[in-house]
Design an enzyme around this catalytic site. Structure first.
Site, PDB file in Angstrom:
ATOM      1  N   GLY A   1       0.816  -1.270  -0.094  1.00  0.00           N
ATOM      2  CA  GLY A   1       0.024  -0.191   0.154  1.00  0.00           C
ATOM      3  C   GLY A   1       0.882   1.231  -0.018  1.00  0.00           C
TER       4      GLY A   1
ATOM      5  N   THR B   1       1.302   3.900   1.957  1.00  0.00           N
ATOM      6  CA  THR B   1       2.342   4.461   3.003  1.00  0.00           C
ATOM      7  C   THR B   1       3.333   3.278   3.241  1.00  0.00           C
ATOM      8  OG1 THR B   1       0.291   5.326   4.095  1.00  0.00           O
ATOM      9  CG2 THR B   1       2.320   5.356   5.467  1.00  0.00           C
TER      10      THR B   1
ATOM     11  N   GLY C   1       0.424  -0.480   6.459  1.00  0.00           N
ATOM     12  CA  GLY C   1      -0.338   0.338   6.373  1.00  0.00           C
ATOM     13  C   GLY C   1      -2.040  -0.168   6.984  1.00  0.00           C
TER      14      GLY C   1
ATOM     15  N   ASP D   1      -6.583   0.668   6.055  1.00  0.00           N
ATOM     16  CA  ASP D   1      -7.338   1.645   5.590  1.00  0.00           C
ATOM     17  C   ASP D   1      -8.081   2.215   6.456  1.00  0.00           C
ATOM     18  OD1 ASP D   1      -6.917   0.882   2.694  1.00  0.00           O
ATOM     19  OD2 ASP D   1      -7.269  -0.797   3.368  1.00  0.00           O
TER      20      ASP D   1
ATOM     21  N   LYS E   1      -8.031  -3.706   6.496  1.00  0.00           N
ATOM     22  CA  LYS E   1      -6.859  -3.494   5.506  1.00  0.00           C
ATOM     23  C   LYS E   1      -7.432  -4.312   4.394  1.00  0.00           C
ATOM     24  CE  LYS E   1      -3.053  -4.748   6.875  1.00  0.00           C
ATOM     25  NZ  LYS E   1      -2.179  -3.690   6.074  1.00  0.00           N
TER      26      LYS E   1
ATOM     27  N   GLY F   1      -7.321  -2.890   1.016  1.00  0.00           N
ATOM     28  CA  GLY F   1      -7.833  -1.917  -0.109  1.00  0.00           C
ATOM     29  C   GLY F   1      -7.079  -1.930  -1.349  1.00  0.00           C
ATOM     30  N   GLY F   2      -5.781  -2.668  -1.178  1.00  0.00           N
ATOM     31  CA  GLY F   2      -4.829  -2.925  -2.269  1.00  0.00           C
ATOM     32  C   GLY F   2      -4.823  -4.284  -2.763  1.00  0.00           C
TER      33      GLY F   2
ATOM     34  N   GLU G   1      -0.666 -10.115   3.820  1.00  0.00           N
ATOM     35  CA  GLU G   1      -0.438  -9.257   5.026  1.00  0.00           C
ATOM     36  C   GLU G   1      -0.689  -9.788   6.218  1.00  0.00           C
ATOM     37  OE1 GLU G   1      -1.193  -4.817   2.770  1.00  0.00           O
ATOM     38  OE2 GLU G   1      -2.900  -6.110   3.643  1.00  0.00           O
TER      39      GLU G   1
ATOM     40  N   LYS H   1      -7.084   7.886   8.600  1.00  0.00           N
ATOM     41  CA  LYS H   1      -7.514   6.390   8.808  1.00  0.00           C
ATOM     42  C   LYS H   1      -8.086   6.126   9.954  1.00  0.00           C
ATOM     43  CE  LYS H   1      -6.049   5.967   4.534  1.00  0.00           C
ATOM     44  NZ  LYS H   1      -4.883   5.388   4.128  1.00  0.00           N
TER      45      LYS H   1
END
Length: 226
Positions: free
Chosen positions: A29, A31, A84, A86, A96, A98-99, A105, A123
């Protein structure tokens, strides 16, 4: 632009958790990507780490930047993961995915002694759920899973790629974006989703974050589980 600056500040603050000789989980992601680039600078300056990436994109970026990589074949425990989110709530429950990388992860997070989450101020939420919850599914079971998640109160949308075709994860699965609006009890929903056959993984990370570093107004706030 403000969010980009915050992401950079949060990512830079996470470097204090990385030390010589560690195995480091490399998140995915926007960040986490900044954190990988900053880690690469440290590696060029002499920091000795090995990274286990959470996605093909993170793997390729880390390799390109010269971060030595490892796999679970070599190491089954990770010292610290930087990733990161979301959304995060006051108890540091996360959404998490979104990507699209939440499966790897979560595997990497589960193997980590410490999970450091880096975010910008957008966030932080009082209650999870405004961001749709990603659920990775086996294609064969997708209609069944979609129906059962709809019965749990969500509006379910199959994620599409830029060409309008079903989005494929690194493992070749589809993603259902589940709009709950509000998730009042993340542990309960986590348990219900984990009980549904056909779900490979979902984007609720309950009790996994050790610390959240959130950048806001030029400073980085540190949140720990209550």
């Amino acid at each position: 632009m403000a969010n980009d600056q915050e992401k950079t500040e949060a990512a830079r603050a996470s470097l204090q958790y990385v030390h010589d000789g560690q195995i480091v989980g490399l998140g995915s992601g926007s960040t986490a990507t900044i954190a990988i680039r900053l880690l690469a600078e440290k590696v060029r300056d002499g920091l000795k780490i090995r990274g286990i990436p959470t996605s093909i994109a993170s793997r390729d970026l880390a390799a390109e930047l010269g971060i030595p990589l490892a796999t679970f074949e070599q190491y089954q425990q990770i010292d610290v993961t930087i990733d990161g989110a979301d959304e995060f709530d006051p108890r540091l429950n996360l959404i998490k995915g979104g990507g699209g990388a939440m499966l790897r992860e979560k595997i990497v997070a589960s193997a980590s002694k410490k999970m450091v989450v880096v975010t910008d101020s957008s966030k932080q939420v009082a209650t999870l759920g405004k961001f749709p919850l990603p659920v990775e599914v086996i294609g064969f079971a997708e209609p069944l899973v979609a129906k059962r998640i709809t019965d749990l109160g969500a509006r379910v949308v199959r994620r599409l790629d830029a060409a309008g075709k079903p989005y494929l994860t690194d493992e070749g699965h589809h993603i259902l974006d589940c709009h709950f609006g509000k998730i009042d009890d993340p542990p309960a929903l986590n348990a219900k989703l984990c009980d549904l056959p056909g779900i490979v993984e979902h984007g609720l990370f309950v009790g996994m974050a050790s610390v959240v570093l959130m950048a806001k107004a030029g400073a980085v706030e540190e949140f720990r589980p209550r």
